[in-house]
Design a protein around this motif. Structure first.
Motif, short mmCIF file in Angstrom:
data_model
loop_
_atom_site.label_atom_id
_atom_site.label_comp_id
_atom_site.label_asym_id
_atom_site.label_seq_id
_atom_site.Cartn_x
_atom_site.Cartn_y
_atom_site.Cartn_z
N ILE A 146 0.87 -1.16 -0.06
CA ILE A 146 0.02 -0.21 -0.08
C ILE A 146 1.05 1.24 0.03
O ILE A 146 0.71 2.10 -0.69
N PRO A 147 1.81 1.46 1.03
CA PRO A 147 2.60 2.76 0.90
C PRO A 147 3.47 2.77 -0.23
O PRO A 147 3.46 4.01 -0.72
N PHE A 148 3.99 1.84 -0.81
CA PHE A 148 4.71 1.90 -2.02
C PHE A 148 3.84 2.21 -3.14
O PHE A 148 4.36 2.92 -4.17
N VAL A 149 2.75 1.68 -3.45
CA VAL A 149 1.85 2.19 -4.65
C VAL A 149 1.42 3.47 -4.44
O VAL A 149 1.43 4.23 -5.61
N ALA A 150 1.12 3.96 -3.28
CA ALA A 150 0.85 5.11 -2.95
C ALA A 150 1.71 6.31 -3.32
O ALA A 150 1.29 7.27 -4.18
N ILE A 151 2.87 6.12 -2.61
CA ILE A 151 4.05 7.09 -3.01
C ILE A 151 4.41 7.00 -4.45
O ILE A 151 4.57 8.08 -5.33
N GLY A 152 4.30 5.76 -5.08
CA GLY A 152 4.58 5.43 -6.50
C GLY A 152 3.77 6.39 -7.48
O GLY A 152 3.86 6.89 -8.18
N LEU A 153 2.42 6.19 -7.23
CA LEU A 153 1.68 6.93 -8.07
C LEU A 153 1.55 8.63 -7.78
O LEU A 153 1.35 9.27 -8.75
N ALA A 154 1.85 8.67 -6.46
CA ALA A 154 1.77 10.49 -6.07
C ALA A 154 3.35 10.96 -6.74
O ALA A 154 3.22 12.06 -7.34
N LEU A 155 4.16 10.43 -6.87
CA LEU A 155 5.40 10.90 -7.34
C LEU A 155 5.71 10.44 -8.88
O LEU A 155 6.74 10.66 -9.33
N LYS A 156 4.88 9.45 -9.30
CA LYS A 156 4.95 8.94 -10.73
C LYS A 156 6.42 8.47 -10.57
O LYS A 156 7.26 8.69 -11.81
N SER A 157 6.81 7.52 -9.87
CA SER A 157 7.99 6.91 -9.48
C SER A 157 8.11 5.46 -10.10
O SER A 157 7.39 4.68 -9.31
N PRO A 158 8.69 5.01 -11.03
CA PRO A 158 8.62 3.64 -11.37
C PRO A 158 9.31 2.77 -10.24
O PRO A 158 8.90 1.62 -10.09
N GLU A 159 10.27 3.46 -9.56
CA GLU A 159 11.05 2.67 -8.63
C GLU A 159 10.23 1.89 -7.67
O GLU A 159 10.34 1.05 -6.95
N TRP A 160 9.39 3.07 -7.10
CA TRP A 160 8.64 2.82 -5.88
C TRP A 160 7.52 1.85 -6.17
O TRP A 160 6.92 1.13 -5.66
N LEU A 161 6.87 1.84 -7.47
CA LEU A 161 5.96 0.89 -8.07
C LEU A 161 6.60 -0.32 -8.41
O LEU A 161 6.07 -1.53 -7.96
N MET A 162 7.93 -0.48 -8.62
CA MET A 162 8.86 -1.78 -8.90
C MET A 162 8.95 -2.37 -7.21
O MET A 162 8.86 -3.44 -7.50
N GLY A 163 8.98 -1.50 -6.44
CA GLY A 163 9.02 -2.21 -4.90
C GLY A 163 7.59 -2.84 -4.78
O GLY A 163 7.77 -3.74 -4.04
N ALA A 164 6.62 -2.13 -4.97
CA ALA A 164 5.44 -2.80 -4.76
C ALA A 164 5.16 -4.11 -5.46
O ALA A 164 4.63 -5.11 -5.05
N PHE A 165 5.65 -4.11 -6.90
CA PHE A 165 5.68 -5.46 -7.58
C PHE A 165 6.65 -6.37 -6.92
O PHE A 165 6.16 -7.62 -6.78
N PHE A 166 7.59 -6.17 -6.39
CA PHE A 166 8.54 -6.95 -5.74
C PHE A 166 7.93 -7.77 -4.45
O PHE A 166 8.01 -8.87 -4.21
N ILE A 167 7.15 -6.81 -3.81
CA ILE A 167 6.50 -7.32 -2.66
C ILE A 167 5.42 -8.45 -2.94
O ILE A 167 5.31 -9.70 -2.53
N ALA A 168 4.72 -8.01 -3.98
CA ALA A 168 3.51 -9.07 -4.51
C ALA A 168 4.29 -10.25 -4.95
O ALA A 168 3.87 -11.34 -4.68
N MET A 169 5.60 -10.21 -5.65
CA MET A 169 6.17 -11.13 -6.07
C MET A 169 6.59 -12.23 -4.92
O MET A 169 6.66 -13.59 -4.98
N ILE A 170 7.20 -11.58 -3.94
CA ILE A 170 7.71 -12.52 -2.70
C ILE A 170 6.40 -13.29 -2.15
O ILE A 170 6.72 -14.39 -1.84
N ASN A 171 5.23 -12.80 -2.09
CA ASN A 171 4.16 -13.64 -1.50
C ASN A 171 3.78 -14.48 -2.57
O ASN A 171 3.13 -15.70 -2.29
N LEU A 172 3.60 -14.14 -4.10
CA LEU A 172 3.15 -15.12 -5.11
C LEU A 172 4.32 -16.27 -5.09
O LEU A 172 3.94 -17.51 -5.25
#
Length: 297
Positions: A146-172
């Motif tokens: 949640i915080p990484f998606v929120a910050i990534g969308l607010a800052l339009k930062s691919p790096e923060w969104l990739m962080g959120a993607f990696f979190i999802a992949m850990i669980n998957l």
């Protein structure tokens, strides 16, 4: 005759007096006083000691080693921080379920270069509880996005969104039915409900494929870890009681929860990439496939 009776009464009185008024001397078969501990004390001494968890100094050192390793393989402080944060939230999901189901107080251990471990004080009461504990980590772990998606969308930062993607992949990835990952503990009892050997065959086959995937994609530490786990499980023989301990309704619920958790984790991973592809699902899906090294255009 009267003197005899008198002596008999006197002897009886003396015997009663010995029982009531004096302390019995230890006999030749009695334990020494220092060894004759009261039963409650011996019960307390034989009770298992509670696991106090990872020593704070080693916990800090393990976390720093893990953080440095993640930064080295990802090349990004933000992504490394996301993975580390996601790891803690994932393990805390296991801890919450363990404590709720009477297995606690559970503890979290950080294992450098590999990940984390949630350790309970006692085994689950039923296989159904074990399934719930194993799925609680991946399900709860998605909250860390949640915080990484929120910050990534607010800052339009691919790096923060990739962080959120990696979190999802850990669980998957943890839902792979390969020992010792969470998926093997969630799906294994279901397979055993069908036949006790089916779990062995399926989990060892998936474990072998996971080892091959780790070697072919350069994830050598993960491949070695999975290889050791698969080999140790191979030596166990039949892993559970014949035909398992899940009832058929519980097996159905376990399978449904497993598939639902895997679907939500996969959707969360793709969703984290959608802002990077302009909302197009297919390119986001291809990015996810390229990450796990199984194709993609």
């Amino acid at each position: 005759m009267r003197p005899v009776a008198g002596r008999s009464s006197r002897a009886q009185f003396d015997a009663m007096s010995d029982i009531d008024n004096t302390t019995r001397r230890p006999g030749p078969w009695d334990l020494p006083p220092e060894q004759a501990a009261p039963e409650p004390v011996r019960a307390r001494q034989s009770a298992p000691l509670e696991d106090k968890g990872q020593h704070p100094a080693w916990a800090i050192a393990s976390t720093l080693l893990m953080a440095g390793f993640l930064w080295w393989i990802t090349g990004s402080v933000i992504v490394a921080g996301a993975v580390l944060f996601g790891l803690f939230v994932h393990e805390y999901g296991h801890v919450l379920a363990m404590n709720k189901l009477g297995m606690g107080p559970a503890r979290i251990y950080i294992i450098p270069f590999l990940g984390g471990l949630a350790k309970a004080q006692r085994n689950p009461k039923t296989e159904w509880h074990g399934v719930l504990v194993s799925l609680a980590g991946p399900a709860f772990g998605l909250i860390a996005m949640i915080p990484f998606v929120a910050i990534g969308l607010a800052l339009k930062s691919p790096e923060w969104l990739m962080g959120a993607f990696f979190i999802a992949m850990i669980n998957l990835v943890n839902l792979l039915p390969a020992p010792p990952l969470d998926g093997s503990k969630a799906l294994g009892p279901v397979l055993t409900r069908v036949h006790p050997r089916l779990e062995q065959v399926a989990l060892l086959a998936v474990g072998g494929l996971a080892v091959w995937w780790g070697l072919s994609t350069g994830r050598f530490i993960l491949a070695a870890f999975l290889g050791i786990a698969v080999f140790s499980h191979l030596k166990r023989g039949v892993w559970r009681a014949a035909w398992g301990q899940l009832s058929w309704p519980e097996a159905g619920r376990s399978l449904a929860l497993y598939l639902a958790t895997a679907a939500v984790c996969a959707a969360a991973a793709i969703g984290a990439l959608l802002p990077l592809t302009g909302g197009a699902v297919e390119p986001a899906f291809d990015m996810g496939l390229r990450f796990i090294g199984v194709g993609g255009r």
